[in-house]
Design a protein around this motif. Structure first.
Motif, mmCIF file in Angstrom:
data_model
loop_
_atom_site.group_PDB
_atom_site.id
_atom_site.type_symbol
_atom_site.label_atom_id
_atom_site.label_comp_id
_atom_site.label_asym_id
_atom_site.label_seq_id
_atom_site.Cartn_x
_atom_site.Cartn_y
_atom_site.Cartn_z
ATOM 1 N N GLU A 76 0.526 -1.410 -0.130
ATOM 2 C CA GLU A 76 0.145 -0.026 -0.123
ATOM 3 C C GLU A 76 0.999 1.373 0.027
ATOM 4 O O GLU A 76 0.318 2.553 0.087
ATOM 5 N N PHE A 77 2.336 0.946 -0.041
ATOM 6 C CA PHE A 77 3.061 2.158 -0.191
ATOM 7 C C PHE A 77 2.927 2.815 -1.365
ATOM 8 O O PHE A 77 3.123 2.399 -2.510
ATOM 9 N N LEU A 90 14.341 6.954 -5.845
ATOM 10 C CA LEU A 90 14.665 6.351 -4.845
ATOM 11 C C LEU A 90 13.632 5.740 -4.141
ATOM 12 O O LEU A 90 13.484 4.558 -3.507
ATOM 13 N N ARG A 91 12.322 6.353 -4.132
ATOM 14 C CA ARG A 91 11.088 5.977 -3.614
ATOM 15 C C ARG A 91 10.596 4.764 -4.254
ATOM 16 O O ARG A 91 10.236 3.726 -3.634
ATOM 17 N N ASN A 92 10.774 4.427 -5.626
ATOM 18 C CA ASN A 92 10.454 3.623 -6.329
ATOM 19 C C ASN A 92 11.207 2.296 -5.833
ATOM 20 O O ASN A 92 10.727 1.128 -5.802
ATOM 21 N N THR A 93 12.701 2.469 -5.637
ATOM 22 C CA THR A 93 13.411 1.435 -5.060
ATOM 23 C C THR A 93 12.605 0.639 -3.786
ATOM 24 O O THR A 93 12.710 -0.385 -3.642
ATOM 25 N N MET A 94 12.351 1.700 -2.891
ATOM 26 C CA MET A 94 11.878 1.276 -1.777
ATOM 27 C C MET A 94 10.536 0.511 -1.682
ATOM 28 O O MET A 94 10.187 -0.193 -1.156
ATOM 29 N N ARG A 95 9.600 1.157 -2.685
ATOM 30 C CA ARG A 95 8.455 0.641 -2.971
ATOM 31 C C ARG A 95 8.798 -0.831 -3.578
ATOM 32 O O ARG A 95 7.821 -1.771 -3.231
ATOM 33 N N PHE A 96 9.641 -1.127 -4.484
ATOM 34 C CA PHE A 96 9.934 -2.405 -5.080
ATOM 35 C C PHE A 96 10.041 -3.259 -3.503
ATOM 36 O O PHE A 96 9.621 -4.604 -3.517
ATOM 37 N N GLU A 114 7.997 6.093 7.004
ATOM 38 C CA GLU A 114 6.705 5.821 6.217
ATOM 39 C C GLU A 114 7.326 4.380 5.781
ATOM 40 O O GLU A 114 6.474 3.497 5.892
ATOM 41 N N VAL A 115 8.463 4.253 5.167
ATOM 42 C CA VAL A 115 8.780 2.827 4.876
ATOM 43 C C VAL A 115 8.704 1.793 5.829
ATOM 44 O O VAL A 115 8.476 0.650 5.651
ATOM 45 N N TRP A 116 9.285 2.287 6.890
ATOM 46 C CA TRP A 116 9.487 1.235 7.948
ATOM 47 C C TRP A 116 8.297 1.095 8.586
ATOM 48 O O TRP A 116 8.007 -0.406 8.889
ATOM 49 N N LEU A 117 7.246 1.736 8.812
ATOM 50 C CA LEU A 117 5.727 1.492 9.207
ATOM 51 C C LEU A 117 5.027 0.765 8.116
ATOM 52 O O LEU A 117 4.124 -0.104 8.794
ATOM 53 N N ARG A 176 6.310 -1.988 7.033
ATOM 54 C CA ARG A 176 6.543 -3.219 7.445
ATOM 55 C C ARG A 176 6.095 -3.747 9.024
ATOM 56 O O ARG A 176 5.873 -4.645 9.109
ATOM 57 N N TYR A 177 6.485 -2.541 9.712
ATOM 58 C CA TYR A 177 6.384 -2.510 11.031
ATOM 59 C C TYR A 177 5.590 -1.724 11.807
ATOM 60 O O TYR A 177 6.016 -0.596 12.272
ATOM 61 N N PRO A 178 4.196 -1.802 11.527
ATOM 62 C CA PRO A 178 3.147 -0.671 11.768
ATOM 63 C C PRO A 178 2.957 -0.741 13.206
ATOM 64 O O PRO A 178 1.867 0.055 13.737
#
Length: 978
Positions: free
Chosen positions: A23-24, A710-716, A827-830, A832-834
């Motif tokens: 959902e990122f 960079l955001r695209n990398t993290m989204r993948f 945002e990226v961390w949460l 996965r770990y909300p």
């Protein structure tokens, strides 16, 4: 069936693929979402939890001491650059295992704030001098409180972490008490004295200014060439005859200082001559027969300025001859002068005199120039007190009483004109003019300044400090210079030379200001005593202690309360025998003392009162770094910091200084509203902050593009890690070569990231991580492995290895980038770990084993990548020409001359690496017409279409598609379906 025609009878296999699920969002929406994360961090108390964590499990401390901005207006882009850099330091040090404490602070005293209150008074038609001093001070305090609250929210909006609930303010009662206490250490150790010397003076603000409060702008000044008649040589026989009619000529841009002249300076190293005018217009000031002493290199320019048509050099004049000469003041025996200027004017040697401009002789007024003052002290010249605090001449000065240099708005008035007219009247001029040049101005009122001799309080930097703290030297200057060389790490190293040269050449520190809003100079002088009298200053520890206690309880306003003098002097001294000093301390003394009430006195300070780092703009070599060094060397015997980091200034996209008049300002608030704070932070990380930086709309667009990549990398990463918990991780030694290469790069990069953060090289850190994420990962590793991630069986070695590596990447990329992009990485961390208390900013950068590094394997992978570049470039040509729509439609034939490289390529699935359905390797030279790249020698590619049908699950075109139990699949997909 054609290769690109789908098998219509085959079932839809999409649901059987492990496609990315997250959902990122690709669109960040930072301006709207960042405030939510700020609220979350405040709610869970991230900063306090990190302190608790360090208390439970001790970590090495790291303290960045905040240089206090003035609490007097909204933030500009320079503020944002500075605070973001500080935040990157604090966050990176914390995540590398330190207990990184950051206490934000504000400068609350001084002219910037008092000036704002005066502006309000002027708008209301109110006279500041009629307002009770405590009332004025209370208005200044309220003004500062308002702007502290505003700026605090603006800094927090930039994602800056710190102890925002308990910042330090120089106007807090305890801070004011400590500032006074630190001042009284100078009183007690013998370095404080009252002297009379010229200081930069603002007639608008009616106060002395420190060098750091001065800026230089173009200004048009009067220029005059003035004759000083030589009247005798001290002891040379026949001198009267030989010097008859000879004039020393000086040039000055400050005619108003001529009434204060006491000498003329020359440089013994220059060449001088005696010149005679041989031809000139009759109406000229310079007449035929006039004789002038001039520096040889400047004689022609002087004669040209004087409109002389002809002149002759009569003879050499030696330094020995000049040293014996005495002149008359141009106003000697002037009508109405009342004998004011009937004194001798000696010629004195001075190394500050040059032959680059002027005449080679310098008019010397010890009360109105730094070099003049030094020369005057050396030779016992008399000081004058001709200019009052409002820029006017004293009323009783003959001829010029009441004349004004600059008025209360900084406009030039009549002093120069009246002096020039008087000199013209006595025939003292040979030329006059105007010149545009760099001239000192107040950085607040923007009005021109004057050098003015006034009684001020100084800290003597070459007098031995009587405190016994002699490890770095016995004087403030000696201590400072030794600390600069031996104690402090300067980043960049050029900062060392900058501050060293400043402190090496600086005069004594002017501590006093003639203002109301500040910490007063808490000392008493004995009435009738002279400044050099041992009893002139009252030095009593008991008196000092009473002052400190009162300030701690009531603030510095206690100094101005009724009966304050008797209260502080106590029963031991007669109040009528002493004067109470009401000057206030230079605000740089306030900020220079912050180490004492922040680093030393606070529980979250440092054990030894020394900061690990001070970080400000390069102008602070003459500002806060400088005053902090002098102040601490005077009270503690050493510097208050172990490291100093400096950044340049922020310019617009064309390299111009930002100004409201040019309309080229970029405000942090605007950037945050349009892009979000993380984009502004990323701009900081992408610039070389040690030099001047540029910012503007186009630059920010480029930064935003980097962010999206960079955001695209993290989204993948997030999309691919959804089912990580369902697979068994793979040990590094059991992984395929490509995964082992990724771990190798991670281990290398971990060392580089930590070294970069330790050296405050944020640009280097981001460039390395960004290139790794977008080139090594997105454009190479992810591009290759997404096929295995999507299509391989859940328990396949390739897929499990890839997922293990993706998780490893996630843990490192998020923590490596969190100091730079705190909102996005949260945002990226949460994602996965909300958890309710979850935050990436509570994590450390995970340790990365060095034994992951396999240089030999890495070298082999780089060789494979080089061949891959040729293949992908060849296929891109076919795609551009619309021969194929996807690289999976191709079956290239790759010719490689190097037999060992062919053998290497055959150990890996090179078709998968090139994202081709089929690929043929041929050892040998490529045929004519094969595709090649100049930078990759010995490799050629011949294009061919893949043979077979398209697998309806993975889309590869293979000969075996359609021959398996599951319709329309290849062998790999058929097996995966079971």
């Amino acid at each position: 069936m054609c290769a690109d025609t789908p098998e219509t009878t085959a079932p839809d296999y999409k649901s059987t693929l492990n496609l990315p699920q997250t959902e990122f969002p690709m669109r960040a929406g930072l301006p709207k979402r960042e405030p939510e994360w700020l609220e979350r961090w405040e709610k869970i108390g991230v900063y306090d939890r990190l302190r608790d964590k360090a208390e439970a499990t001790p970590r090495p401390p790291f303290t960045l001491h905040d240089g206090p901005p003035y609490a007097n207006g909204h933030l500009h882009i320079g503020h944002a650059l500075n605070k973001i850099l500080k935040d990157m330091v604090v966050r990176s040090q914390q995540m590398m295992g330190r207990d990184a404490r950051y206490i934000p602070g504000w400068d609350c005293h001084g002219l910037p704030i008092e000036w704002k209150i005066e502006e309000q008074y002027r708008q209301k038609g109110k006279n500041k001098d009629e307002v009770p001093v405590v009332e004025l001070r209370q208005e200044c305090r309220a003004f500062a409180e308002k702007w502290v609250d505003i700026q605090r929210e603006e800094f927090k909006r930039l994602g800056v972490t710190g102890n925002w609930d308990d910042p330090y303010l120089t106007m807090n009662f305890h801070a004011e008490a400590v500032i006074a206490e630190e001042f009284m250490k100078f009183l007690m150790n013998g370095t404080l004295y009252q002297g009379s010397k010229p200081v930069m003076w603002s007639v608008v603000e009616k106060t002395a200014l420190a060098e750091a409060e001065v800026e230089y702008h173009e200004h048009q000044s009067h220029t005059i060439w003035v004759k000083f008649p030589v009247i005798r040589s001290v002891d040379a026989t026949g001198a009267r005859q030989s010097l008859r009619g000879v004039n020393v000529v000086i040039w000055t841009t400050t005619p108003w200082t001529i009434p204060s002249n006491r000498a003329v300076a020359f440089n013994p190293e220059l060449s001088y001559g005696l010149y005679e005018v041989t031809a000139a217009p009759e109406e000229n000031w310079a007449k035929v027969g006039d004789k002038y002493l001039l520096a040889d290199n400047l004689a022609g320019e002087v004669m040209k300025a004087a409109r002389v048509d002809g002149f002759e050099r009569l003879q050499d004049v030696t330094a020995e001859q000049l040293d014996l000469m005495v002149c008359a003041h141009p106003f000697r025996e002037i009508e109405g002068g009342e004998g004011e200027w009937d004194y001798d004017v000696p010629l004195l040697p001075g190394a500050h005199v040059t032959d680059e401009a002027g005449t080679g002789f310098v008019h010397t007024a010890p009360s109105h120039g730094a070099d003049d003052y030094i020369l005057g002290v050396r030779h016992g010249l008399k000081m004058t007190y001709n200019v009052l605090e409002d820029g006017s001449f004293r009323p009783d000065l003959p001829l010029f009483g009441g004349a004004v240099i600059f008025d209360h708005k900084g406009k030039e008035k009549d002093a120069n004109k009246r002096v020039i007219e008087a000199m013209s009247g006595v025939g003292a001029l040979i030329a006059r003019g105007r010149v545009k040049h760099s001239y000192p101005h107040s950085w607040r009122s923007k009005a021109p300044l004057i050098f003015r001799n006034t009684p001020q309080w100084f800290a003597a930097i070459d007098r031995e400090v009587g405190d016994g703290q002699d490890e770095y030297g016995k004087t403030i200057r000696a201590r400072a210079l030794k600390c600069i060389d031996e104690m402090v790490q300067w980043t960049p190293p050029s900062g060392r030379n900058r501050i060293h040269s400043m402190i090496e050449a600086r005069p004594d520190w002017v501590l006093s200001r003639q203002r109301a809003w500040g910490v007063p100079l808490t000392c008493f002088v004995k009435k009738g005593a002279l400044p050099d009298d041992p009893e002139f200053l009252l030095r009593d520890p008991a008196v000092n202690a009473r002052i400190v206690a009162a300030f701690d309880a009531e603030g510095a306003d206690a100094w101005y309360a009724e009966g304050a003098k008797a209260r502080f002097l106590g029963n031991e001294y007669d109040p009528d025998a002493y004067e109470q000093v009401f000057d206030v301390l230079d605000v740089w003394f306030d900020s220079g003392s912050t180490h004492a009430f922040v680093l030393r006195d606070r529980a979250d300070g440092t054990e030894d009162g020394i900061a690990d780092l001070y970080l400000e703009g390069t102008d602070q070599h003459r500002g806060w770094f400088h005053s902090s060094m002098l102040q601490s060397c005077g009270t503690n015997g050493r510097a208050p910091y172990r490291g100093v980091l400096t950044h340049g200034f922020t310019l617009d996209e064309k390299g111009n200084k930002m100004s409201k008049s040019l309309g080229n300002t970029i405000l942090p608030e605007q950037v945050v509203k349009q892009y979000g704070a993380d984009i502004l932070r990323l701009w900081v990380a992408q610039t070389d902050y040690t030099a001047d930086q540029r910012i503007g709309p186009e630059i920010l667009k480029g930064v935003a593009d980097s962010y999206r990549r960079l955001r695209n990398t993290m989204r993948f990463l997030l999309g691919s890690l959804g089912d990580l918990d369902t697979v068994t991780p793979v040990a590094p030694e059991d992984m395929p070569p490509l995964e082992r290469w990724v771990l190798h790069r991670l281990s290398e990069l971990d060392e580089a990231v930590r070294a970069g953060y330790a050296a405050y090289d944020f640009q280097g850190v981001f460039q390395k991580v960004f290139n790794f994420a977008t080139v090594d990962l997105s454009a190479f590793y992810f591009d290759i492995r997404k096929d295995s991630l999507y299509c391989d069986a859940d328990d396949s070695l390739f897929r499990r290895s890839a997922l293990t590596v993706l998780d490893t990447l996630f843990q490192r990329l998020t923590t490596w980038l969190a100091p730079i992009l705190p909102f996005t990485m949260e945002e990226v961390w949460l994602e996965r770990y909300p958890g309710e208390d979850s935050s990436v900013h509570l994590q450390d950068m995970p340790a990365t084993p060095t034994d992951w590094q396999v240089p030999d394997l890495a070298a082999l992978v780089e060789r494979v990548r080089a061949v891959r570049r040729v293949v992908t470039a060849a296929l891109e040509v076919q795609r551009r020409d619309k021969v194929i729509g996807s690289s999976l439609e191709a079956a290239p034939v790759v010719h490689v001359e190097d037999a060992s490289l062919v053998a290497l390529l055959r150990t890996v699935n090179f078709a998968d690496i090139c994202i081709a359905s089929q690929l043929t390797l041929v050892e040998g030279t490529a045929p004519d017409g094969a595709f090649t790249l100049d930078e990759v020698k010995g490799v050629g590619v011949v294009f061919a279409l893949a043979e077979g049908e398209k697998c309806q699950r993975c889309w590869k075109i293979l000969p075996d598609v359609g021959t398996h139990a599951h319709p329309g699949t290849c062998q790999r997909c058929n097996d995966a379906l079971g």
